[in-house]
Design a protein around this motif. Sequence first.
Motif, PDB file in Angstrom:
ATOM      1  N   LEU A  76       0.815  -1.215   0.000  1.00 41.88           N
ATOM      2  CA  LEU A  76       0.000   0.000   0.000  1.00 41.88           C
ATOM      3  C   LEU A  76       0.846   1.262   0.000  1.00 41.88           C
ATOM      4  O   LEU A  76       0.430   2.284  -0.555  1.00 41.88           O
ATOM      5  CB  LEU A  76      -0.918  -0.001   1.232  1.00 41.88           C
ATOM      6  CG  LEU A  76      -2.089  -0.969   1.177  1.00 41.88           C
ATOM      7  CD1 LEU A  76      -2.749  -1.081   2.543  1.00 41.88           C
ATOM      8  CD2 LEU A  76      -3.104  -0.532   0.128  1.00 41.88           C
ATOM      9  N   ASP A  77       2.016   1.216   0.613  1.00 42.92           N
ATOM     10  CA  ASP A  77       2.820   2.437   0.686  1.00 42.92           C
ATOM     11  C   ASP A  77       3.656   2.653  -0.565  1.00 42.92           C
ATOM     12  O   ASP A  77       4.417   3.612  -0.651  1.00 42.92           O
ATOM     13  CB  ASP A  77       3.715   2.441   1.938  1.00 42.92           C
ATOM     14  CG  ASP A  77       4.711   1.301   1.951  1.00 42.92           C
ATOM     15  OD1 ASP A  77       4.640   0.413   1.075  1.00 42.92           O
ATOM     16  OD2 ASP A  77       5.564   1.277   2.853  1.00 42.92           O
ATOM     17  N   ARG A 114      -7.703  -5.504   7.564  1.00 42.62           N
ATOM     18  CA  ARG A 114      -6.901  -5.222   6.375  1.00 42.62           C
ATOM     19  C   ARG A 114      -7.731  -5.364   5.097  1.00 42.62           C
ATOM     20  O   ARG A 114      -7.513  -4.654   4.123  1.00 42.62           O
ATOM     21  CB  ARG A 114      -5.687  -6.160   6.343  1.00 42.62           C
ATOM     22  CG  ARG A 114      -4.672  -5.730   5.321  1.00 42.62           C
ATOM     23  CD  ARG A 114      -3.384  -6.532   5.403  1.00 42.62           C
ATOM     24  NE  ARG A 114      -2.702  -6.452   4.139  1.00 42.62           N
ATOM     25  CZ  ARG A 114      -1.924  -5.434   3.768  1.00 42.62           C
ATOM     26  NH1 ARG A 114      -1.729  -4.432   4.586  1.00 42.62           N
ATOM     27  NH2 ARG A 114      -1.358  -5.411   2.580  1.00 42.62           N
ATOM     28  N   LEU A 117      -9.478  -2.104   4.652  1.00 41.34           N
ATOM     29  CA  LEU A 117      -8.503  -1.099   4.227  1.00 41.34           C
ATOM     30  C   LEU A 117      -8.238  -1.201   2.731  1.00 41.34           C
ATOM     31  O   LEU A 117      -8.258  -0.196   2.003  1.00 41.34           O
ATOM     32  CB  LEU A 117      -7.206  -1.313   5.016  1.00 41.34           C
ATOM     33  CG  LEU A 117      -6.047  -0.380   4.725  1.00 41.34           C
ATOM     34  CD1 LEU A 117      -6.352   1.032   5.194  1.00 41.34           C
ATOM     35  CD2 LEU A 117      -4.765  -0.895   5.398  1.00 41.34           C
ATOM     36  N   ALA A 121      -9.934   1.072  -0.471  1.00 43.05           N
ATOM     37  CA  ALA A 121      -8.935   1.874  -1.187  1.00 43.05           C
ATOM     38  C   ALA A 121      -8.978   1.611  -2.688  1.00 43.05           C
ATOM     39  O   ALA A 121      -8.371   2.353  -3.466  1.00 43.05           O
ATOM     40  CB  ALA A 121      -7.534   1.582  -0.650  1.00 43.05           C
TER      41      ALA A 121
ATOM     42  N   PRO B 148       0.010  -0.197  11.077  1.00 41.61           N
ATOM     43  CA  PRO B 148       1.258   0.172  10.392  1.00 41.61           C
ATOM     44  C   PRO B 148       1.138   0.189   8.862  1.00 41.61           C
ATOM     45  O   PRO B 148       1.626   1.112   8.215  1.00 41.61           O
ATOM     46  CB  PRO B 148       2.247  -0.904  10.868  1.00 41.61           C
ATOM     47  CG  PRO B 148       1.758  -1.273  12.231  1.00 41.61           C
ATOM     48  CD  PRO B 148       0.257  -1.211  12.143  1.00 41.61           C
ATOM     49  N   ASP B 149       0.469  -0.807   8.294  1.00 41.12           N
ATOM     50  CA  ASP B 149       0.376  -0.852   6.834  1.00 41.12           C
ATOM     51  C   ASP B 149      -0.548   0.210   6.262  1.00 41.12           C
ATOM     52  O   ASP B 149      -0.567   0.420   5.047  1.00 41.12           O
ATOM     53  CB  ASP B 149      -0.162  -2.222   6.392  1.00 41.12           C
ATOM     54  CG  ASP B 149       0.862  -3.315   6.551  1.00 41.12           C
ATOM     55  OD1 ASP B 149       2.059  -2.996   6.706  1.00 41.12           O
ATOM     56  OD2 ASP B 149       0.477  -4.489   6.508  1.00 41.12           O
ATOM     57  N   ALA B 150      -1.316   0.857   7.106  1.00 42.43           N
ATOM     58  CA  ALA B 150      -2.382   1.729   6.641  1.00 42.43           C
ATOM     59  C   ALA B 150      -1.985   3.193   6.534  1.00 42.43           C
ATOM     60  O   ALA B 150      -2.785   4.006   6.076  1.00 42.43           O
ATOM     61  CB  ALA B 150      -3.587   1.600   7.584  1.00 42.43           C
ATOM     62  N   HIS B 151      -0.768   3.534   6.926  1.00 41.52           N
ATOM     63  CA  HIS B 151      -0.516   4.969   7.131  1.00 41.52           C
ATOM     64  C   HIS B 151      -0.653   5.799   5.855  1.00 41.52           C
ATOM     65  O   HIS B 151      -1.148   6.924   5.906  1.00 41.52           O
ATOM     66  CB  HIS B 151       0.823   5.193   7.838  1.00 41.52           C
ATOM     67  CG  HIS B 151       2.036   4.988   6.996  1.00 41.52           C
ATOM     68  ND1 HIS B 151       2.718   6.023   6.405  1.00 41.52           N
ATOM     69  CD2 HIS B 151       2.685   3.855   6.632  1.00 41.52           C
ATOM     70  CE1 HIS B 151       3.751   5.540   5.741  1.00 41.52           C
ATOM     71  NE2 HIS B 151       3.755   4.239   5.866  1.00 41.52           N
ATOM     72  N   THR B 152      -0.273   5.259   4.712  1.00 38.58           N
ATOM     73  CA  THR B 152      -0.392   6.076   3.495  1.00 38.58           C
ATOM     74  C   THR B 152      -1.850   6.187   3.039  1.00 38.58           C
ATOM     75  O   THR B 152      -2.287   7.250   2.596  1.00 38.58           O
ATOM     76  CB  THR B 152       0.465   5.506   2.346  1.00 38.58           C
ATOM     77  OG1 THR B 152       0.165   4.112   2.185  1.00 38.58           O
ATOM     78  CG2 THR B 152       1.948   5.656   2.657  1.00 38.58           C
ATOM     79  N   VAL B 153      -2.584   5.089   3.143  1.00 36.77           N
ATOM     80  CA  VAL B 153      -3.996   5.127   2.739  1.00 36.77           C
ATOM     81  C   VAL B 153      -4.783   6.062   3.651  1.00 36.77           C
ATOM     82  O   VAL B 153      -5.593   6.877   3.181  1.00 36.77           O
ATOM     83  CB  VAL B 153      -4.602   3.705   2.759  1.00 36.77           C
ATOM     84  CG1 VAL B 153      -6.113   3.757   2.547  1.00 36.77           C
ATOM     85  CG2 VAL B 153      -3.952   2.825   1.706  1.00 36.77           C
ATOM     86  N   ARG B 157      -6.968   9.541   2.886  1.00 35.51           N
ATOM     87  CA  ARG B 157      -8.361   9.772   3.309  1.00 35.51           C
ATOM     88  C   ARG B 157      -8.453  11.051   4.139  1.00 35.51           C
ATOM     89  O   ARG B 157      -9.418  11.811   4.028  1.00 35.51           O
ATOM     90  CB  ARG B 157      -8.874   8.589   4.143  1.00 35.51           C
ATOM     91  CG  ARG B 157      -9.073   7.269   3.423  1.00 35.51           C
ATOM     92  CD  ARG B 157     -10.131   7.294   2.350  1.00 35.51           C
ATOM     93  NE  ARG B 157      -9.543   7.591   1.042  1.00 35.51           N
ATOM     94  CZ  ARG B 157      -8.821   6.723   0.299  1.00 35.51           C
ATOM     95  NH1 ARG B 157      -8.602   5.500   0.716  1.00 35.51           N
ATOM     96  NH2 ARG B 157      -8.323   7.099  -0.865  1.00 35.51           N
ATOM     97  N   LEU B 167       3.441  11.641   9.428  1.00 31.29           N
ATOM     98  CA  LEU B 167       3.788  10.478  10.245  1.00 31.29           C
ATOM     99  C   LEU B 167       4.737  10.933  11.349  1.00 31.29           C
ATOM    100  O   LEU B 167       5.780  11.523  11.070  1.00 31.29           O
ATOM    101  CB  LEU B 167       4.456   9.418   9.354  1.00 31.29           C
ATOM    102  CG  LEU B 167       4.754   8.076   9.997  1.00 31.29           C
ATOM    103  CD1 LEU B 167       3.482   7.362  10.419  1.00 31.29           C
ATOM    104  CD2 LEU B 167       5.561   7.206   9.035  1.00 31.29           C
TER     105      LEU B 167
ATOM    106  N   PHE D  60      11.522   0.189   9.211  1.00 33.82           N
ATOM    107  CA  PHE D  60      10.556   1.117   8.645  1.00 33.82           C
ATOM    108  C   PHE D  60      11.276   2.323   8.047  1.00 33.82           C
ATOM    109  O   PHE D  60      10.932   2.798   6.960  1.00 33.82           O
ATOM    110  CB  PHE D  60       9.590   1.555   9.746  1.00 33.82           C
ATOM    111  CG  PHE D  60       8.322   2.110   9.228  1.00 33.82           C
ATOM    112  CD1 PHE D  60       7.185   1.327   9.120  1.00 33.82           C
ATOM    113  CD2 PHE D  60       8.254   3.429   8.810  1.00 33.82           C
ATOM    114  CE1 PHE D  60       6.006   1.843   8.619  1.00 33.82           C
ATOM    115  CE2 PHE D  60       7.091   3.955   8.310  1.00 33.82           C
ATOM    116  CZ  PHE D  60       5.960   3.168   8.210  1.00 33.82           C
ATOM    117  N   GLN D  64      11.130   3.542   4.105  1.00 35.32           N
ATOM    118  CA  GLN D  64      10.634   4.826   3.622  1.00 35.32           C
ATOM    119  C   GLN D  64      11.661   5.542   2.752  1.00 35.32           C
ATOM    120  O   GLN D  64      11.314   6.117   1.719  1.00 35.32           O
ATOM    121  CB  GLN D  64      10.252   5.704   4.812  1.00 35.32           C
ATOM    122  CG  GLN D  64       8.982   5.216   5.484  1.00 35.32           C
ATOM    123  CD  GLN D  64       8.337   6.299   6.307  1.00 35.32           C
ATOM    124  OE1 GLN D  64       8.857   6.671   7.345  1.00 35.32           O
ATOM    125  NE2 GLN D  64       7.220   6.817   5.845  1.00 35.32           N
TER     126      GLN D  64
END
Lengths: 235, 235, 235, 235
Positions: A76-77, A114, A117, A121, B148-153, B157, B167, D60, D64
């Motif tokens: 996702l990132d 998830r 999510l 998206a 953690p996996d959701a931060h960009t999505v 939003r 972040l 992480f 990034q």
Amino acid sequence: MKTDGGSDAAKRRAGERAAEEIENGFVVGLGTGSTTAHAIRAIGRAIDDGLDIRGIPTSFQARQLALAVGIPLTSLDTVDGIDLAIDGADRVVDAPDATAHGALIKGGGAAHAREKLVDTAADRFVVVADPSKLTDRLERSVPVEVLPDAHTVVADRLAELGGEATLRAAEQKDGPVVTDNGNLVLDCEFGPIDDPDGLATRLSGLPGVVEHGLFVGVADATYVGTDDGVDVRRY
Amino acid sequence: MKTDGGSDAAKRRAGERAAEEIENGFVVGLGTGSTTAHAIRAIGRAIDDGLDIRGIPTSFQARQLALAVGIPLTSLDTVDGIDLAIDGADRVVDAPDATAHGALIKGGGAAHAREKLVDTAADRFVVVADPSKLTDRLERSVPVEVLPDAHTVVADRLAELGGEATLRAAEQKDGPVVTDNGNLVLDCEFGPIDDPDGLATRLSGLPGVVEHGLFVGVADATYVGTDDGVDVRRY
Amino acid sequence: MKTDGGSDAAKRRAGERAAEEIENGFVVGLGTGSTTAHAIRAIGRAIDDGLDIRGIPTSFQARQLALAVGIPLTSLDTVDGIDLAIDGADRVVDAPDATAHGALIKGGGAAHAREKLVDTAADRFVVVADPSKLTDRLERSVPVEVLPDAHTVVADRLAELGGEATLRAAEQKDGPVVTDNGNLVLDCEFGPIDDPDGLATRLSGLPGVVEHGLFVGVADATYVGTDDGVDVRRY
Amino acid sequence: MKTDGGSDAAKRRAGERAAEEIENGFVVGLGTGSTTAHAIRAIGRAIDDGLDIRGIPTSFQARQLALAVGIPLTSLDTVDGIDLAIDGADRVVDAPDATAHGALIKGGGAAHAREKLVDTAADRFVVVADPSKLTDRLERSVPVEVLPDAHTVVADRLAELGGEATLRAAEQKDGPVVTDNGNLVLDCEFGPIDDPDGLATRLSGLPGVVEHGLFVGVADATYVGTDDGVDVRRY
């Protein structure tokens, strides 16, 4: 709380039909469960035949299957968006005149945080199901993922909302099921759910709730595998 | 994103005044941060003098301080309820004529998920603050704990809701701050927040959001330590 | 990978005998599994009769059972030490002439990381078992808790050590079992384990391994419930 | 506990020199910290010029940065192996006649569990450092990642090994630093460490320890950036 029932042939038809929607260059959300697994395997075969796509799994299970069938994965990132998500459901409201037409209950596999999510998206989210999942009214228990320390407090709040919550027990470990996110699952019986949208809002607002299994207004279509074909519902 | 400012004497007055509310036999929610720490230390002294209570910490930090000052601890799954929670805030709306009077922004210490769980579970929730935290309109960034996996999505939003999310970076580790729950924190600037209740509902409904720092309609009172006393707001 | 077998009556005899060892004022480590559950229930009855102890559970399961039977709980960061730990095992080496006499395999319930933490921290650790758990040579698969991202790398390292690792699958969720710590479990078949101590050291040294199920030199005694009594092994 | 010191120019020379080792088709482990960041940026520029590699981040933070500079990422469960890992260190034993020559202390950035997993999985592991990191004897505190409930018990065990452990406090959240794995960090002062290999084995064997920062016999080379070049140590 995992759903069984539904013939494997019907599941396969639904999954394979959804996989046909994928176009070259797509980023595809890869759902969890036995019906979606047919889609994932079909995507793997299409990749062998030259399809160029990248997948984003909704769960550890989907990830492992996707790797096994050779789908290149991304995350996702890393992507700008998801073109299509294909995912299963434990229940699908199939009542064209109801406001909740197309609402889902998911989370039998404890992956719904998830899944929601990724599915929300996506530009387009296609549910794959067999007829045993269709219902004109939601009556199944709703899985609610909660922070580990919160399970008793959330169960009390769910009771105030008219629900009876049970902490989901594991079989291959002692104690409760722990989700891929490290949390617990309350399966909550509300009886018939007449206002899924309102209930979804109230569940989301409860402190300690990470995600619940009501997906209202999220699906764009459901592909229902039948004995001899696929029925398509569009929302 | 931790708030500084506010004299230690003012914080102490607020914290100690709140601690005076505790009665024998209470189960007490123990909040996080420098003002609440004064309350926790005062509770410890009262226990030395014979007060019989049990505490439920809202964070690892609160737990360690409570153990250090000798407060017997219990847990959410052990008690029937919480009599009183004492916790700090980064901002408190202090505008008697506004619908958001008493609304809070919390989460500067990244403990707001468990804080909200404990504070809302309490029969009575008292905020302790110094005057620098009072505001007639919420303008501070809102901490949002995310998977953690959701931060960009989630950041996407939040942008659709008019917010600019960052972040939160750590200083004593490489990369981002990780919460006590193993998640990440987005600090989201919305500019002036005119409808905190509506925003809170929308944030709670975002997939990937574990908890946000808007506490609307949760506090029962705020004790504001001043240069020479404590001002009390009741909601 | 949870062990079955062993009559409930034998398990009960072992568990209840171990519970008799507890003295007033003890801090007691409360193990996981069906045999230990008999000890926990016996402790609950003794508390009803006036015994004054505090328990430290080794797992979410043990915690829930202890709360259900009324054992006051405390935690590792609160106490100065643990007087006695009572815990089960999947296998116990019962070969007085072997150097590995009293070595255990644990982890069938995926709680072995916290079990080892509590059991080794105790002044005295008593294993409770039925005869089906006794063996003169360890041949059972060894559960290895691993960081989620590490499972394939650790499986490769285990193969170099002569083991064949399988990621433990869940039944009540899709995908793998997730431990109470949020990690995964590899069940690793080594065939007969002739040098459990050496293997334990090698497993502990593998990057990505959180904890393995070999307990060598940890138990002080095993109480074996039989058809008509309890056999005690002391190490 | 993050190390400062060392000129940025020296760090850059070391990082860029290591990046030159990468060949087309490599899978590269991407370390954490300021020196490795120079390597990651150099790899990004090489990719712009046509280099075809895939990276596996150790944290992480590394993830990034790698995404920001355009390095295609993959994961441990997707690849057959890692050709080269490039990572920094807080201390490097630089004493050719010592048995510990090339031993490292890592973990200042709290990423050492995943760093050790990736670095040891690589066919070749190159450390990048500036001269301030070199030492003829390890005296720096050793970061030890522990399960959250285990921190007091492990601290007691570390004291028995001659170490004085401090729970690492966070600055941008209240309470302790939480690692990307959701665990805590004890920084443990042992004074001069004469037998890093023996200490590493003992630390790995402590229940509750997830990973420690001693890397003994892991590095294949250290590239030391100097005022005017790069000194290479090979082990």
